[in-house]
Write an enzyme that holds these catalytic residues in place. Structure first.
Site, PDB file in Angstrom:
ATOM      1  N   ILE A  59       0.852  -1.202   0.000  1.00 36.33           N
ATOM      2  CA  ILE A  59       0.000   0.000   0.000  1.00 36.33           C
ATOM      3  C   ILE A  59       0.884   1.247   0.000  1.00 36.33           C
ATOM      4  O   ILE A  59       0.669   2.196  -0.752  1.00 36.33           O
ATOM      5  CB  ILE A  59      -0.901   0.028   1.257  1.00 36.33           C
ATOM      6  CG1 ILE A  59      -1.920  -1.117   1.208  1.00 36.33           C
ATOM      7  CG2 ILE A  59      -1.622   1.370   1.384  1.00 36.33           C
ATOM      8  CD1 ILE A  59      -2.755  -1.248   2.474  1.00 36.33           C
ATOM      9  N   ARG A  91      -7.628 -11.243  33.834  1.00 39.25           N
ATOM     10  CA  ARG A  91      -8.303  -9.970  34.083  1.00 39.25           C
ATOM     11  C   ARG A  91      -9.727  -9.996  33.555  1.00 39.25           C
ATOM     12  O   ARG A  91     -10.639  -9.424  34.143  1.00 39.25           O
ATOM     13  CB  ARG A  91      -7.483  -8.855  33.418  1.00 39.25           C
ATOM     14  CG  ARG A  91      -8.038  -7.461  33.583  1.00 39.25           C
ATOM     15  CD  ARG A  91      -6.941  -6.397  33.411  1.00 39.25           C
ATOM     16  NE  ARG A  91      -6.162  -6.536  32.188  1.00 39.25           N
ATOM     17  CZ  ARG A  91      -6.559  -6.077  30.998  1.00 39.25           C
ATOM     18  NH1 ARG A  91      -7.718  -5.463  30.877  1.00 39.25           N
ATOM     19  NH2 ARG A  91      -5.789  -6.223  29.941  1.00 39.25           N
ATOM     20  N   GLU A 174      -4.878  -7.084  15.633  1.00 41.06           N
ATOM     21  CA  GLU A 174      -5.391  -5.749  15.936  1.00 41.06           C
ATOM     22  C   GLU A 174      -4.520  -4.712  15.236  1.00 41.06           C
ATOM     23  O   GLU A 174      -3.299  -4.751  15.356  1.00 41.06           O
ATOM     24  CB  GLU A 174      -5.375  -5.486  17.444  1.00 41.06           C
ATOM     25  CG  GLU A 174      -5.914  -4.100  17.804  1.00 41.06           C
ATOM     26  CD  GLU A 174      -5.815  -3.782  19.296  1.00 41.06           C
ATOM     27  OE1 GLU A 174      -6.807  -3.979  20.010  1.00 41.06           O
ATOM     28  OE2 GLU A 174      -4.728  -3.353  19.739  1.00 41.06           O
TER      29      GLU A 174
HETATM   30  P1  GTP Z   1      -7.777  -4.150  26.176  1.00 45.46           P
HETATM   31  O1  GTP Z   1      -6.589  -4.458  25.320  1.00 45.46           O
HETATM   32  O2  GTP Z   1      -7.954  -5.058  27.313  1.00 45.46           O
HETATM   33  O3  GTP Z   1      -7.782  -2.682  26.572  1.00 45.46           O
HETATM   34  O4  GTP Z   1      -9.015  -4.484  25.259  1.00 45.46           O
HETATM   35  P2  GTP Z   1     -10.145  -3.533  24.747  1.00 45.46           P
HETATM   36  O5  GTP Z   1     -11.176  -4.370  24.138  1.00 45.46           O
HETATM   37  O6  GTP Z   1     -10.530  -2.559  25.796  1.00 45.46           O
HETATM   38  O7  GTP Z   1      -9.403  -2.812  23.550  1.00 45.46           O
HETATM   39  P3  GTP Z   1      -9.136  -1.279  23.319  1.00 45.46           P
HETATM   40  O8  GTP Z   1      -9.467  -1.069  21.903  1.00 45.46           O
HETATM   41  O9  GTP Z   1      -9.775  -0.406  24.328  1.00 45.46           O
HETATM   42  O10 GTP Z   1      -7.553  -1.148  23.548  1.00 45.46           O
HETATM   43  C1  GTP Z   1      -6.652  -1.985  22.919  1.00 45.46           C
HETATM   44  C2  GTP Z   1      -5.262  -1.369  22.916  1.00 45.46           C
HETATM   45  O11 GTP Z   1      -5.291   0.023  22.595  1.00 45.46           O
HETATM   46  C3  GTP Z   1      -4.518  -1.413  24.222  1.00 45.46           C
HETATM   47  O12 GTP Z   1      -3.887  -2.635  24.407  1.00 45.46           O
HETATM   48  C4  GTP Z   1      -3.511  -0.264  24.052  1.00 45.46           C
HETATM   49  O13 GTP Z   1      -2.430  -0.642  23.204  1.00 45.46           O
HETATM   50  C5  GTP Z   1      -4.335   0.750  23.312  1.00 45.46           C
HETATM   51  N1  GTP Z   1      -5.013   1.647  24.251  1.00 45.46           N
HETATM   52  C6  GTP Z   1      -6.311   1.608  24.585  1.00 45.46           C
HETATM   53  N2  GTP Z   1      -6.608   2.562  25.474  1.00 45.46           N
HETATM   54  C7  GTP Z   1      -5.465   3.238  25.720  1.00 45.46           C
HETATM   55  C8  GTP Z   1      -5.137   4.350  26.571  1.00 45.46           C
HETATM   56  O14 GTP Z   1      -5.955   4.901  27.285  1.00 45.46           O
HETATM   57  N3  GTP Z   1      -3.825   4.768  26.558  1.00 45.46           N
HETATM   58  C9  GTP Z   1      -2.875   4.190  25.774  1.00 45.46           C
HETATM   59  N4  GTP Z   1      -1.628   4.677  25.825  1.00 45.46           N
HETATM   60  N5  GTP Z   1      -3.172   3.139  24.976  1.00 45.46           N
HETATM   61  C10 GTP Z   1      -4.439   2.662  24.940  1.00 45.46           C
END
Ligand code: GTP
Ligand code: MG
Length: 238
Positions: A59, A91, A174
């Site tokens: 791309i 968790r 992801e």
């Molecule tokens: P988790 O990975 O448990 O948070 O799953 P989820 O279903 O809540 O996914 P989400 O899309 O909220 O977040 C996935 C990823 O995005 C995380 O592992 C981080 O890499 C990034 N991310 C999400 N929220 C934050 C945040 O508030 N700060 C930062 N620095 N990164 C974030």
């Protein structure tokens, strides 16, 4: 059931031990089929991530040729550590099993694409959604709706087809799409917040949100400047 719990613990610790360094497989007789499968996973996710990287690289090249600039500034990939996978499942209150893991953890293979402009993020996302060699399973738009702490990014959960000897297998990954400014904020927030798992004092949280707004304003400003420069260039060439 204590016995059951104990054998599960044993299995889990064996699992942890083996997947931490899957170059040294010394299996006890009691190794289950599930563990055998678990051993293959890092390699499978690595292959899926390679496939994804190749697509992104293509791309980048093609858009560079067409538009004279690539919307992709840089790309980072990583495979989630087995330890973090297990911690995340805990968790989320999940019993460990492979199928549960594949259902619940979408970011074992993770890719971050950092772009110059917000518009580029949606162009890339649209393009990925239209490809036949990829499935977009889920979109989380934290740009349109930032997280309460100010976090902004566009998250895609995709599935990538891997052609294996046994047939095609779709592997999840992801993809996080961000601008340079969003990436700066998220990286800083991660560094600041790291190892502080309690609630932040209100004024600190407020200032972080304010910093996220500043990053957003910077993105808007750059977009305005780009538009202005493009108009200047167009006027000059008339
Ligand atoms: P988790 O990975 O448990 O948070 O799953 P989820 O279903 O809540 O996914 P989400 O899309 O909220 O977040 C996935 C990823 O995005 C995380 O592992 C981080 O890499 C990034 N991310 C999400 N929220 C934050 C945040 O508030 N700060 C930062 N620095 N990164 C974030
Ligand atoms: Mg989260």
């Amino acid at each position: 059931n204590v016995d059951e719990q104990e054998s599960r613990h044993l299995a889990l610790s064996q699992l942890q031990h083996h997947v931490q360094d899957f170059r040294h497989w010394e299996w006890d007789e009691a190794v289950t089929r599930e563990m055998e499968e678990f051993k293959r996973l890092p390699a499978l996710y690595r292959l899926a991530l390679n496939e994804l990287q190749n697509k992104i690289e293509a791309i980048k090249t093609e858009w560079q040729m067409r538009d004279g600039y690539s919307p992709i500034e840089h790309v980072k990939s990583r495979i989630k550590e087995p330890k973090s996978i297990l911690r995340k499942m805990e968790r989320k209150g999940c019993e460990f099993s492979l199928s549960r893991m594949e259902d619940v953890i979408h970011d074992i293979a993770g890719m971050r694409i950092v772009c110059a402009f917000v518009k580029d993020i949606y162009r890339i996302a649209d393009h990925l959604g239209s490809r036949e060699d990829l499935r977009v399973l889920e979109i989380k738009d934290y740009i349109a709706r930032p997280k309460p702490n100010g976090y902004q990014s566009l998250h895609l959960i995709v599935a990538v087809p891997l052609i294996l000897l046994e047939g095609t297998r779709w592997v999840k990954a992801e993809i996080q799409l961000r601008t340079l400014a969003m990436d700066f904020w998220a990286s800083m927030e991660h560094i600041l917040y790291y190892k502080y798992d309690k609630q932040l004092p209100a004024h600190v949280a407020d200032e972080l949100r304010e910093a996220a707004r500043a990053a957003d304003e910077l993105d808007q400003k750059m977009l305005r400047l780009r538009r202005e420069i493009l108009e200047l260039a167009a006027a000059e060439s008339e």
